[in-house]
Design a protein around this motif. Structure first.
Motif, PDB file in Angstrom:
ATOM      1  N   SER A 177      32.659  39.846  39.658  1.00  0.00           N
ATOM      2  CA  SER A 177      33.455  40.298  38.509  1.00  0.00           C
ATOM      3  C   SER A 177      34.810  40.836  38.938  1.00  0.00           C
ATOM      4  CB  SER A 177      32.695  41.392  37.751  1.00  0.00           C
ATOM      5  OG  SER A 177      31.503  40.903  37.211  1.00  0.00           O
ATOM      6  N   THR A 178      34.798  41.688  39.951  1.00  0.00           N
ATOM      7  CA  THR A 178      36.033  42.319  40.416  1.00  0.00           C
ATOM      8  C   THR A 178      36.993  41.291  40.999  1.00  0.00           C
ATOM      9  OG1 THR A 178      34.911  44.403  40.875  1.00  0.00           O
ATOM     10  CG2 THR A 178      36.979  44.002  42.044  1.00  0.00           C
ATOM     11  N   GLY A 179      36.482  40.384  41.809  1.00  0.00           N
ATOM     12  CA  GLY A 179      37.329  39.367  42.426  1.00  0.00           C
ATOM     13  C   GLY A 179      38.015  38.493  41.395  1.00  0.00           C
ATOM     14  N   TYR A 180      37.292  38.137  40.332  1.00  0.00           N
ATOM     15  CA  TYR A 180      37.890  37.288  39.298  1.00  0.00           C
ATOM     16  C   TYR A 180      39.086  37.967  38.637  1.00  0.00           C
ATOM     17  CZ  TYR A 180      38.549  34.734  34.954  1.00  0.00           C
ATOM     18  OH  TYR A 180      39.109  34.041  33.906  1.00  0.00           O
ATOM     19  N   LEU A 181      38.943  39.233  38.248  1.00  0.00           N
ATOM     20  CA  LEU A 181      40.050  39.910  37.560  1.00  0.00           C
ATOM     21  C   LEU A 181      41.222  40.191  38.501  1.00  0.00           C
ATOM     22  CD1 LEU A 181      38.571  42.454  34.997  1.00  0.00           C
ATOM     23  CD2 LEU A 181      39.469  40.164  34.635  1.00  0.00           C
ATOM     24  N   LEU A 182      40.955  40.425  39.763  1.00  0.00           N
ATOM     25  CA  LEU A 182      42.055  40.602  40.715  1.00  0.00           C
ATOM     26  C   LEU A 182      42.877  39.325  40.833  1.00  0.00           C
ATOM     27  CD1 LEU A 182      40.305  42.645  43.556  1.00  0.00           C
ATOM     28  CD2 LEU A 182      42.145  43.448  42.061  1.00  0.00           C
ATOM     29  N   VAL A 183      42.195  38.189  40.873  1.00  0.00           N
ATOM     30  CA  VAL A 183      42.900  36.902  40.942  1.00  0.00           C
ATOM     31  C   VAL A 183      43.712  36.669  39.667  1.00  0.00           C
ATOM     32  CG1 VAL A 183      42.585  34.389  41.015  1.00  0.00           C
ATOM     33  CG2 VAL A 183      41.287  35.866  42.567  1.00  0.00           C
TER      34      VAL A 183
END
Length: 463
Positions: A177-183
């Motif tokens: 979840s976190t990686g997706y929003l950072l991208v």
């Protein structure tokens, strides 16, 4: 498609997918780990929620409101940096506390592993996209995390001894979840430059929100920790089984809370009358939808629980029959809270939540001592009911009293539903649910708690 309709559609689809994925994840864990192992994992996830909330320190609420008001002027890097510092401190405190007090060793390891996910939560940018009312991005992120969590459980957890793997699966889901929003943030707004120099002023501003958020989370998480501490992991598993089913039903509240705070801020800036009318209409639909869920859940509690978890969790039925009423109360609470925060009454919000925290500790602890897990559920209901009343009073000086229209007619339809379920002949629980739904809809339309044109308009607006 309008922004509101697009956001609601995205959130509804995401929440539905997440709750279904989470439903299967919880059912799989319960059936694979057993009551005691399931209780240990739930305790670990509960500790993680406090690590996450302490790490946020109210910044997620403050930042959401500020992004909704000021847009791009909010420094996302300073918010993230502050959350990282707080989270590292929280994880350190958990590690020391676990090493000192937590037994058995398996439970201590589960708590430590799941707590590490707090770092992912600190980097999670949902608050920024929520403030921008770009709900599709957060919807995708949370759905991705739920899918990765379930996939990890299926790949790593195969028996009662796989407690560490169950904890690791939670970490993997949060990283997704976190990686997706950072991208997505990097592509839409540029590089996220994290810094720590604004920690003190940000925490001063966020303190009222932080106190309210941490204390408010007691309603969901303190009972599990208290049951585990006073009665053991097995009873924590019994309580958690019912609590997770309630969490599944709170899908509507999750959508409501995500949409209502930024929308309330926007409406309050336009006119208090518009905000008041919107919140009153939200309350009417909440009672209209929430009441039958609670009545049905109360009458069909044990069959529903055993259908999901199996016969070993039959004791969770009595807990669920009481705890299901929390669904209706917390949705009403969300409406009042959105109004209080939108009108700038953070101090009143904080004061109510301090009183609420004391109520939860006293009511839940007393309930456990008098009635075990069932008493804990009764304590949750009592504390939440009083909190709703206090939050409504905190809002009253700013807005006129919010009373759901046609409240008596809605209650009448609920009484018809309860009577029908009382005299319903024995049948499979799925048929009972379907029959109850038909009876309630017919009764609600018959007494004009809701009209057919209103139902059509709601479907047209959000379908």
């Amino acid at each position: 498609m309008s922004r509101v309709r697009r956001n609601v559609s995205s959130l509804f689809a995401s929440e539905l997918a997440r709750r279904i994925l989470g439903f299967f994840a919880v059912a799989y864990l319960a059936r694979t780990l057993g009551v005691e192992g399931f209780g240990m994992v739930m305790i670990g996830l509960t500790v993680l929620s406090y690590v996450s909330l302490t790490g946020s320190g109210g910044l997620h609420v403050l930042a959401t409101r500020n992004v909704a008001r000021d847009g791009g002027s909010v420094d996302a890097g300073s918010i993230v940096g502050t959350r990282l510092v707080n989270t590292l401190v929280a994880i350190g405190l958990v590690a020391m506390s676990t090493a000192t007090w937590v037994v058995p060793a398996a439970l201590a390891e589960v708590v430590l592993i799941t707590s590490l996910s707090g770092m992912s939560h600190a980097l999670f940018l949902e608050w920024y996209f929520q403030g921008k009312e770009q709900m599709t991005e957060t919807a995708v992120a949370r759905t991705l995390g739920a899918a990765l969590y379930l996939a990890s459980l299926l790949a790593l957890v195969h028996g009662p001894d796989d407690l560490r793997s169950a904890a690791l699966a939670a970490v993997i889901g949060d990283l997704g979840s976190t990686g997706y929003l950072l991208v997505r943030y990097r592509r839409m707004y540029g590089r996220l430059r994290i810094h720590f120099r604004s920690w003190l002023p940000l925490m001063r501003s966020a303190l009222p929100f932080g106190a309210g958020s941490v204390l408010g989370h007691l309603s969901v998480n303190f009972p599990i920790l208290a049951v585990g501490a006073l009665l053991g992991s097995a009873e924590a598993g019994v309580f958690s089984g019912a609590n997770k089913l309630v969490f599944f039903l709170l899908m509507v509240d999750r959508i409501l809370g995500t949409m209502l705070l930024p929308a309330s801020v926007r409406l309050q800036l336009a006119a208090d009358e518009r905000l008041s009318a919107t919140l009153a209409e939200a309350l009417r639909w909440i009672v209209l939808v929430g009441l039958p869920l609670c009545i049905g859940g109360m009458f069909l509690a044990t069959p529903l629980v055993t259908l999901v978890y199996g016969g070993t969790f039959a004791a969770s039925g009595a807990v669920f029959g009481i705890l299901v009423w929390y669904v209706l109360l917390t949705m009403i609470h969300t409406v009042y809270t959105s109004g209080v925060l939108a009108t700038g009454r953070e101090d009143r919000y904080r004061n109510v939540m301090v009183v609420s925290a004391i109520l939860y500790v006293v009511a839940v602890s007393g309930g456990i001592l008098m009635g075990g897990a069932v008493g804990a559920a009764a304590g949750v209901l009592l504390a939440e009911g009083v909190t709703v009343i206090l939050m409504e009073r905190a809002l009253r000086p700013a807005l006129q009293v919010l009373i759901p229209a046609r409240f008596g007619r809605i209650v009448t339809a609920g009484i018809v539903l309860a009577a029908s379920l009382t005299f319903l002949p024995p049948m499979h629980v799925s048929i009972s649910v379907a029959a109850g739904a038909v009876v309630y809809i017919v009764a609600a339309v018959g007494v004009q708690a809701v009209t057919v044109p209103e139902l059509r308009e709601m479907i047209r607006r959000f379908a």
